[in-house]
Design a protein around this motif. Structure first.
Motif, PDB file in Angstrom:
ATOM      1  N   PRO A 178      -3.618  -0.798 -11.073  1.00 36.39           N
ATOM      2  CA  PRO A 178      -2.757  -1.927 -11.471  1.00 36.39           C
ATOM      3  C   PRO A 178      -2.681  -2.984 -10.370  1.00 36.39           C
ATOM      4  O   PRO A 178      -2.759  -2.674  -9.175  1.00 36.39           O
ATOM      5  CB  PRO A 178      -1.404  -1.262 -11.703  1.00 36.39           C
ATOM      6  CG  PRO A 178      -1.696   0.190 -11.897  1.00 36.39           C
ATOM      7  CD  PRO A 178      -2.908   0.493 -11.087  1.00 36.39           C
ATOM      8  N   SER A 179      -2.496  -4.203 -10.776  1.00 36.63           N
ATOM      9  CA  SER A 179      -2.436  -5.311  -9.808  1.00 36.63           C
ATOM     10  C   SER A 179      -1.195  -5.231  -8.927  1.00 36.63           C
ATOM     11  O   SER A 179      -1.170  -5.807  -7.838  1.00 36.63           O
ATOM     12  CB  SER A 179      -2.453  -6.649 -10.559  1.00 36.63           C
ATOM     13  OG  SER A 179      -1.360  -6.724 -11.477  1.00 36.63           O
ATOM     14  N   THR A 180      -0.172  -4.509  -9.393  1.00 38.42           N
ATOM     15  CA  THR A 180       1.071  -4.401  -8.615  1.00 38.42           C
ATOM     16  C   THR A 180       1.033  -3.257  -7.603  1.00 38.42           C
ATOM     17  O   THR A 180       1.961  -3.122  -6.809  1.00 38.42           O
ATOM     18  CB  THR A 180       2.260  -4.182  -9.561  1.00 38.42           C
ATOM     19  OG1 THR A 180       2.005  -3.018 -10.374  1.00 38.42           O
ATOM     20  CG2 THR A 180       2.454  -5.393 -10.472  1.00 38.42           C
ATOM     21  N   HIS A 206      -7.528  -8.422  -5.531  1.00 40.33           N
ATOM     22  CA  HIS A 206      -6.385  -7.548  -5.259  1.00 40.33           C
ATOM     23  C   HIS A 206      -6.108  -7.563  -3.756  1.00 40.33           C
ATOM     24  O   HIS A 206      -7.009  -7.349  -2.953  1.00 40.33           O
ATOM     25  CB  HIS A 206      -6.715  -6.122  -5.707  1.00 40.33           C
ATOM     26  CG  HIS A 206      -5.514  -5.240  -5.826  1.00 40.33           C
ATOM     27  ND1 HIS A 206      -4.728  -4.879  -4.744  1.00 40.33           N
ATOM     28  CD2 HIS A 206      -4.953  -4.631  -6.902  1.00 40.33           C
ATOM     29  CE1 HIS A 206      -3.754  -4.102  -5.145  1.00 40.33           C
ATOM     30  NE2 HIS A 206      -3.870  -3.920  -6.450  1.00 40.33           N
ATOM     31  N   PRO A 207      -4.863  -7.817  -3.346  1.00 34.82           N
ATOM     32  CA  PRO A 207      -4.548  -7.823  -1.905  1.00 34.82           C
ATOM     33  C   PRO A 207      -4.852  -6.470  -1.256  1.00 34.82           C
ATOM     34  O   PRO A 207      -4.521  -5.424  -1.796  1.00 34.82           O
ATOM     35  CB  PRO A 207      -3.043  -8.126  -1.870  1.00 34.82           C
ATOM     36  CG  PRO A 207      -2.744  -8.748  -3.183  1.00 34.82           C
ATOM     37  CD  PRO A 207      -3.680  -8.143  -4.166  1.00 34.82           C
ATOM     38  N   ARG A 230       6.042   5.562  -1.415  1.00 32.09           N
ATOM     39  CA  ARG A 230       5.870   4.535  -2.449  1.00 32.09           C
ATOM     40  C   ARG A 230       4.475   4.615  -3.026  1.00 32.09           C
ATOM     41  O   ARG A 230       3.525   4.966  -2.344  1.00 32.09           O
ATOM     42  CB  ARG A 230       6.108   3.135  -1.854  1.00 32.09           C
ATOM     43  CG  ARG A 230       7.537   2.906  -1.373  1.00 32.09           C
ATOM     44  CD  ARG A 230       7.721   1.482  -0.892  1.00 32.09           C
ATOM     45  NE  ARG A 230       9.088   1.230  -0.446  1.00 32.09           N
ATOM     46  CZ  ARG A 230       9.526   0.059   0.006  1.00 32.09           C
ATOM     47  NH1 ARG A 230       8.680  -0.970   0.073  1.00 32.09           N
ATOM     48  NH2 ARG A 230      10.768  -0.086   0.378  1.00 32.09           N
ATOM     49  N   ALA A 231       4.364   4.268  -4.309  1.00 32.76           N
ATOM     50  CA  ALA A 231       3.063   4.307  -4.975  1.00 32.76           C
ATOM     51  C   ALA A 231       2.083   3.379  -4.258  1.00 32.76           C
ATOM     52  O   ALA A 231       2.395   2.217  -3.984  1.00 32.76           O
ATOM     53  CB  ALA A 231       3.215   3.889  -6.436  1.00 32.76           C
ATOM     54  N   ALA A 232       0.910   3.909  -3.931  1.00 33.15           N
ATOM     55  CA  ALA A 232      -0.078   3.133  -3.187  1.00 33.15           C
ATOM     56  C   ALA A 232      -1.461   3.715  -3.425  1.00 33.15           C
ATOM     57  O   ALA A 232      -1.618   4.834  -3.912  1.00 33.15           O
ATOM     58  CB  ALA A 232       0.250   3.118  -1.694  1.00 33.15           C
ATOM     59  N   ALA A 233      -2.460   2.929  -3.069  1.00 34.27           N
ATOM     60  CA  ALA A 233      -3.857   3.352  -3.166  1.00 34.27           C
ATOM     61  C   ALA A 233      -4.504   3.237  -1.792  1.00 34.27           C
ATOM     62  O   ALA A 233      -4.054   2.463  -0.938  1.00 34.27           O
ATOM     63  CB  ALA A 233      -4.609   2.500  -4.183  1.00 34.27           C
ATOM     64  N   LEU A 234      -5.547   4.033  -1.580  1.00 36.47           N
ATOM     65  CA  LEU A 234      -6.308   3.988  -0.336  1.00 36.47           C
ATOM     66  C   LEU A 234      -7.773   3.776  -0.683  1.00 36.47           C
ATOM     67  O   LEU A 234      -8.379   4.583  -1.391  1.00 36.47           O
ATOM     68  CB  LEU A 234      -6.142   5.288   0.450  1.00 36.47           C
ATOM     69  CG  LEU A 234      -7.010   5.417   1.708  1.00 36.47           C
ATOM     70  CD1 LEU A 234      -6.628   4.360   2.746  1.00 36.47           C
ATOM     71  CD2 LEU A 234      -6.905   6.817   2.308  1.00 36.47           C
TER      72      LEU A 234
END
Length: 386
Positions: A178-180, A206-207, A230-234
Motif C-alpha cells: 500500500p502507498s501508506t 513510493h517514499p 508500526r506497520a512497515a516494509a523492508l
C-alpha cells in the motif's frame, strides 16, 4: 540490536528454609541450659514465680525471639529473591518474545542465473551440479573457477548495465505494498553501486527511508527491533560484482521485499522469515540453539538447509550443532550453494535466503540458511511456511 539472552543474569537461588528440627533442638538445649544455670546460681529458695520464670520462661522467650527473627529474615530474603527472579523471568520472556519476531515475504528477484526465469539452474543447485566456469583474471594469471553475470567490461559499465534492471525489479515489488505503508530501503553492496540508493529514491514513487551502515542479515535483525511496532516494509537490494574474482566465487544481485504485517493480498501459503542469529564469538552451537528458538520449531521439524561461505558444508562444528539441535536435518539435505554457483560475497546471505524461501514454498517445509562471511561473522536464519 541482537537478542542476547546470555546477558540476562541467572535467577538467584532461594534462601534455605529454616529447619524446624534444628530450632527445636536449640530450644531444648536453651531450656536445659537456662534451668541448669538458674539452679546453680540461684541463692534463695528454689521456688516461686521468679525462680521458675528465670529457669524456664526466660529461655523459652529468648528461643521464641530467635525463631521469630529467623523466620522473619527468611521471609524478607525470600520476598526480595522472588521479586528479583520475577523481574529476571520477565526480562527473559520479553527477550524470547522479541527474538521470535518475524517478517512476511512479499516478493523477491535474483539476478545470477538462479532466478525464477531459469528453473533448470535452480534444479542444478538442488542437484549440486557445479555451474562455475574457468575465468581468466583481467591482469593475467591462472584461470579461476567463477560464475559471472552476463554483462562484461569495466566495472562502471557493468554497474550502469544493471541499474535499470534493478530499478525495474524494485518498482515491481514496491507496487505490491500500500502507498501508506512506510518502506525502508537497505542497500547492501559494499563499495559498489554507490549511486543506487539515490537513484532508487528518485525513481520509485513510493517514499523510501534509507537504513545505513549495516550489512548482511544484521539489517533484518535491526529492522525487526526498531521498526516492528508500526506497520512497515523492508526493501533490501544486495549486489556483488567482482573485478578480480577469487577462486570459487560467483556474482549475484538480490532484491527482496519484506513486511512486518500481513497484507490483504498475501497468499494463504506464504513464507515467514524469522529473526536471524549472528554468531560472532565462534559459539555456533549456541547460535544454532537460538535460531531454532526464534523459529519456534521442534528439533525434528527442520529438514533442509542452505549454506554458503567458509567451510560450513563440511565443518565439524556445524555438524555437531546440527546433530544436537536439529537431528531431523540430514547431511544429504544440506545444499552448499558455493559448490554450484560460487560464493557471492555480501549478497551471499540474501541469495541463500531467497533460495530457501523458494524451496519453502515448493515443499511447505522449514528451511535453514547459514552463511559465513568471515570467521567471526556467521549468520543463521530460518524460514517457515505459514
Amino acid at each position: 540490536m541482537p537478542v542476547e539472552l546470555e546477558r540476562i543474569p541467572a535467577q538467584d537461588k532461594l534462601p534455605p528454609c529454616p529447619r524446624f528440627k534444628r530450632w527445636l533442638l536449640l530450644g531444648i538445649v536453651m531450656l536445659l541450659a537456662g534451668a541448669a544455670a538458674t539452679f546453680l546460681l540461684w541463692k534463695g529458695e528454689r521456688s516461686g514465680a521468679a525462680f521458675w520464670g528465670l529457669a524456664t520462661a526466660l529461655p523459652v522467650m529468648l528461643w521464641g525471639l530467635l525463631v521469630v527473627g529467623r523466620y522473619l529474615g527468611y521471609t524478607l530474603l525470600r520476598g526480595r529473591c522472588d521479586k528479583k527472579n520475577a523481574t529476571t523471568a520477565a526480562r527473559y520472556s520479553a527477550g524470547i518474545a522479541r527474538g521470535q519476531r518475524f517478517a512476511w515475504l512479499i516478493g523477491e528477484a535474483l539476478i545470477n542465473g538462479l532466478g525464477s526465469a531459469s528453473p533448470m539452474t535452480h534444479e542444478a543447485v538442488l542437484a549440486k551440479k557445479p555451474l562455475m566456469m574457468p575465468c581468466e583474471p583481467v591482469n593475467g594469471g591462472d584461470p579461476v573457477r567463477h560464475r559471472a553475470l552476463a554483462a562484461s567490461g569495466e566495472m562502471a559499465d557493468r554497474e550502469a548495465h544493471y541499474l535499470p534492471e534493478i530499478t525495474a525489479h524494485v518498482q515491481n515489488l514496491v507496487a505490491l505494498i500500500p502507498s501508506t505503508l512506510t518502506c525502508y530501503l537497505a542497500v547492501d553492496t559494499g563499495e559498489q553501486f554507490s549511486t543506487l540508493p539515490s537513484l532508487l529514491q528518485k525513481s520509485v514513487t513510493h517514499p523510501l527511508v534509507r537504513i545505513r551502515d549495516l550489512s548482511g542479515l544484521e539489517l533484518l535483525d535491526y529492522w525487526l527491533d526498531c521498526h516492528y511496532d508500526r506497520a512497515a516494509a523492508l526493501l533490501v537490494v544486495s549486489a556483488q560484482l567482482y573485478e578480480h574474482p577469487p577462486e570459487d566465487s560467483g556474482e549475484a544481485i538480490s532484491v527482496i521485499l519484506l513486511t512486518n504485517c500481513r497484507l490483504k493480498g498475501t497468499p494463504d501459503v506464504s513464507v515467514r522469515v524469522h529473526r536471524p542469529q549472528i554468531c560472532r564469538d565462534g559459539n555456533l552451537d549456541r547460535a544454532f540453539e537460538r535460531v531454532m528458538m526464534w523459529s519456534g520449531l521442534e528439533k525434528t521439524a527442520l529438514k533442509q538447509a542452505w549454506t554458503s561461505g567458509g567451510q560450513m558444508a563440511s565443518g565439524d562444528i556445524f555438524s555437531k550443532a546440527r546433530e544436537t539441535h536439529a537431528p531431523g536435518l540430514k547431511a544429504d539435505k544440506i545444499t552448499h550453494i558455493d559448490t554450484v554457483a560460487g560464493f557471492a560475497g555480501v549478497a551471499a546471505p540474501w541469495q541463500a535466503l531467497q533460495l530457501a524461501t523458494r524451496q519453502c514454498l515448493n515443499d511447505i517445509q522449514a528451511q535453514l540458511t547459514v552463511t559465513e562471511l568471515a570467521e567471526d561473522n556467521r549468520q543463521l536464519c530460518i524460514v517457515t511456511p505459514e
